[in-house]
Design a protein around this motif. Structure first.
Motif, PDB file in Angstrom:
ATOM      1  N   PHE A 127      14.737  -6.063   0.264  1.00 18.44           N
ATOM      2  CA  PHE A 127      15.435  -5.920  -1.012  1.00 18.44           C
ATOM      3  C   PHE A 127      16.319  -7.125  -1.285  1.00 18.44           C
ATOM      4  CE2 PHE A 127      19.204  -4.645  -3.395  1.00 18.44           C
ATOM      5  CZ  PHE A 127      18.615  -4.197  -4.571  1.00 18.44           C
ATOM      6  N   ALA A 128      17.074  -7.554  -0.273  1.00 18.88           N
ATOM      7  CA  ALA A 128      17.995  -8.678  -0.461  1.00 18.88           C
ATOM      8  C   ALA A 128      17.248  -9.960  -0.817  1.00 18.88           C
ATOM      9  CB  ALA A 128      18.837  -8.889   0.804  1.00 18.88           C
ATOM     10  N   PHE A 129      16.178 -10.247  -0.081  1.00 20.38           N
ATOM     11  CA  PHE A 129      15.449 -11.483  -0.354  1.00 20.38           C
ATOM     12  C   PHE A 129      14.652 -11.398  -1.645  1.00 20.38           C
ATOM     13  CE2 PHE A 129      16.075 -12.502   4.166  1.00 20.38           C
ATOM     14  CZ  PHE A 129      16.470 -13.817   4.036  1.00 20.38           C
ATOM     15  N   ASP A 130      13.927 -10.295  -1.848  1.00 22.88           N
ATOM     16  CA  ASP A 130      13.011 -10.207  -2.977  1.00 22.88           C
ATOM     17  C   ASP A 130      13.736  -9.995  -4.303  1.00 22.88           C
ATOM     18  OD1 ASP A 130      10.188 -10.430  -3.499  1.00 22.88           O
ATOM     19  OD2 ASP A 130      10.276  -8.348  -4.199  1.00 22.88           O
ATOM     20  N   TYR A 131      14.734  -9.135  -4.315  1.00 28.25           N
ATOM     21  CA  TYR A 131      15.376  -8.798  -5.583  1.00 28.25           C
ATOM     22  C   TYR A 131      16.673  -9.562  -5.835  1.00 28.25           C
ATOM     23  CZ  TYR A 131      11.962  -5.078  -5.722  1.00 28.25           C
ATOM     24  OH  TYR A 131      10.787  -4.383  -5.745  1.00 28.25           O
ATOM     25  N   LEU A 132      17.491  -9.721  -4.826  1.00 32.85           N
ATOM     26  CA  LEU A 132      18.775 -10.391  -5.040  1.00 32.85           C
ATOM     27  C   LEU A 132      18.649 -11.906  -5.007  1.00 32.85           C
ATOM     28  CD1 LEU A 132      21.090  -8.099  -2.881  1.00 32.85           C
ATOM     29  CD2 LEU A 132      20.670  -7.995  -5.344  1.00 32.85           C
ATOM     30  N   LEU A 133      17.876 -12.442  -4.049  1.00 36.66           N
ATOM     31  CA  LEU A 133      17.743 -13.892  -3.907  1.00 36.66           C
ATOM     32  C   LEU A 133      16.495 -14.446  -4.581  1.00 36.66           C
ATOM     33  CD1 LEU A 133      18.824 -14.177  -0.169  1.00 36.66           C
ATOM     34  CD2 LEU A 133      20.192 -14.673  -2.199  1.00 36.66           C
TER      35      LEU A 133
END
Length: 144
Positions: A127-133
């Motif tokens: 989630f952090a890499f795909d959506y936030l970053l």
């Protein structure tokens, strides 16, 4: 120890080769005043300096870790190789969850705690890499 000096000598030879390669870097576009050459030259030059310092220093007395620690390190290396090998096929969330479970078990976690932390880590990092970053990571070839 002799292994430090062997490593430093081989690393110094590789750095000298890297300096020759970095010196040949050219770019058609001048997007910087100094060009693309200085950064690789500086990094390889620092590595060469460190290898010379390693060659010249007084060697430490080496005590190898217990065979149980070496066994854990071997399991970790195998786990990381399997992670890299299965990353695209398994996908980031599943591969990361499995690696986290392996690491957790190596550090003495119970199986339920390792599984829960693996699932949370795989999902949260995806989630952090795909959506936030906005870094695209594979979901896995087995899902397509």
């Amino acid at each position: 120890m002799m292994s430090d000096r062997i490593f430093a000598g081989i690393w110094l030879l590789l750095c000298i080769g890297g300096l020759f390669i970095a010196w040949q870097i050219q770019s058609e576009y001048t997007y910087e005043p100094v060009g693309p050459r200085p950064f690789p030259m500086a990094i390889v030059g620092l590595m060469a300096l460190c290898s010379v310092l390693l060659l010249l220093r007084h060697p430490d007395v080496v005590s190898w870790p217990h065979h149980k620690v070496l066994q854990r390190l071997l399991v970790m290396v195998i786990g990381l190789l399997l992670y890299a090998w299965g990353f695209e096929w398994l996908g980031f969330p599943l591969a990361t969850a499995l690696l986290t479970i392996c690491i957790g078990m190596q550090f003495g976690a119970t199986l339920p705690a390792a599984v829960v932390s693996g699932i949370v880590m795989g999902g949260a990092l995806f989630f952090a890499f795909d959506y936030l970053l906005d870094v695209t990571l594979p979901l896995g070839a087995w899902l397509s």
